[in-house]
Design a protein around this motif. Structure first.
Motif, PDB file in Angstrom:
ATOM      1  N   ALA A  65      21.998  22.523 -47.780  1.00  0.00           N
ATOM      2  CA  ALA A  65      23.355  22.698 -48.301  1.00  0.00           C
ATOM      3  C   ALA A  65      24.121  21.382 -48.284  1.00  0.00           C
ATOM      4  CB  ALA A  65      24.103  23.754 -47.488  1.00  0.00           C
ATOM      5  N   ALA A  66      24.054  20.661 -47.169  1.00  0.00           N
ATOM      6  CA  ALA A  66      24.745  19.377 -47.071  1.00  0.00           C
ATOM      7  C   ALA A  66      24.205  18.394 -48.096  1.00  0.00           C
ATOM      8  CB  ALA A  66      24.623  18.817 -45.659  1.00  0.00           C
ATOM      9  N   ALA A  67      22.884  18.388 -48.284  1.00  0.00           N
ATOM     10  CA  ALA A  67      22.269  17.485 -49.256  1.00  0.00           C
ATOM     11  C   ALA A  67      22.719  17.833 -50.679  1.00  0.00           C
ATOM     12  CB  ALA A  67      20.755  17.542 -49.140  1.00  0.00           C
ATOM     13  N   ALA A  68      22.750  19.121 -51.001  1.00  0.00           N
ATOM     14  CA  ALA A  68      23.170  19.546 -52.340  1.00  0.00           C
ATOM     15  C   ALA A  68      24.621  19.157 -52.603  1.00  0.00           C
ATOM     16  CB  ALA A  68      22.992  21.051 -52.495  1.00  0.00           C
ATOM     17  N   LEU A  69      25.482  19.332 -51.615  1.00  0.00           N
ATOM     18  CA  LEU A  69      26.889  18.971 -51.782  1.00  0.00           C
ATOM     19  C   LEU A  69      27.059  17.462 -51.914  1.00  0.00           C
ATOM     20  CD1 LEU A  69      28.540  21.473 -49.279  1.00  0.00           C
ATOM     21  CD2 LEU A  69      28.510  21.611 -51.781  1.00  0.00           C
ATOM     22  N   ARG A  70      26.366  16.704 -51.063  1.00  0.00           N
ATOM     23  CA  ARG A  70      26.445  15.230 -51.158  1.00  0.00           C
ATOM     24  C   ARG A  70      25.913  14.733 -52.493  1.00  0.00           C
ATOM     25  NH1 ARG A  70      24.602  15.276 -45.971  1.00  0.00           N
ATOM     26  NH2 ARG A  70      22.488  14.838 -46.685  1.00  0.00           N
ATOM     27  N   ASP A 115      33.086  16.456 -51.411  1.00  0.00           N
ATOM     28  CA  ASP A 115      33.568  16.003 -50.107  1.00  0.00           C
ATOM     29  C   ASP A 115      33.405  17.127 -49.091  1.00  0.00           C
ATOM     30  OD1 ASP A 115      34.858  14.756 -47.997  1.00  0.00           O
ATOM     31  OD2 ASP A 115      36.855  15.037 -48.829  1.00  0.00           O
ATOM     32  N   LEU A 116      32.708  16.840 -47.995  1.00  0.00           N
ATOM     33  CA  LEU A 116      32.463  17.871 -46.978  1.00  0.00           C
ATOM     34  C   LEU A 116      33.690  18.121 -46.111  1.00  0.00           C
ATOM     35  CD1 LEU A 116      28.813  17.007 -45.974  1.00  0.00           C
ATOM     36  CD2 LEU A 116      29.623  18.672 -47.619  1.00  0.00           C
TER      37      LEU A 116
END
Length: 67
Positions: free
Chosen positions: A54-59, A64-65
């Motif tokens: 999920a973090a990789a897809a958003l980045r 912006d997390l």
């Protein structure tokens, strides 16, 4: 992810759902408590097993997390 921008939240939810990652939105009804001024951010949560993806897809999509 943490944001008070409803469009960023909607985009992130759609992106994660498209990746097959189940997402849960927290603090949706906090606006009732805060008086609907939108200063308290909403949070998106995923299962621990999906966090890295999920973090990789958003980045990768410049989301912006909000940490």
């Amino acid at each position: 992810m943490r944001s008070n921008d409803p469009t960023a939240i909607a985009f992130a939810k759609a992106l994660l759902s498209g990746e097959g990652i189940e997402v849960f939105e927290l603090d949706v009804h906090t606006s009732v408590i805060e008086g609907s001024i939108g200063i308290l951010p909403r949070r998106l949560m995923v299962a621990d097993r999906d966090h890295f993806r999920a973090a990789a897809a958003l980045r990768d999509n410049d989301v912006d997390l909000g940490r």
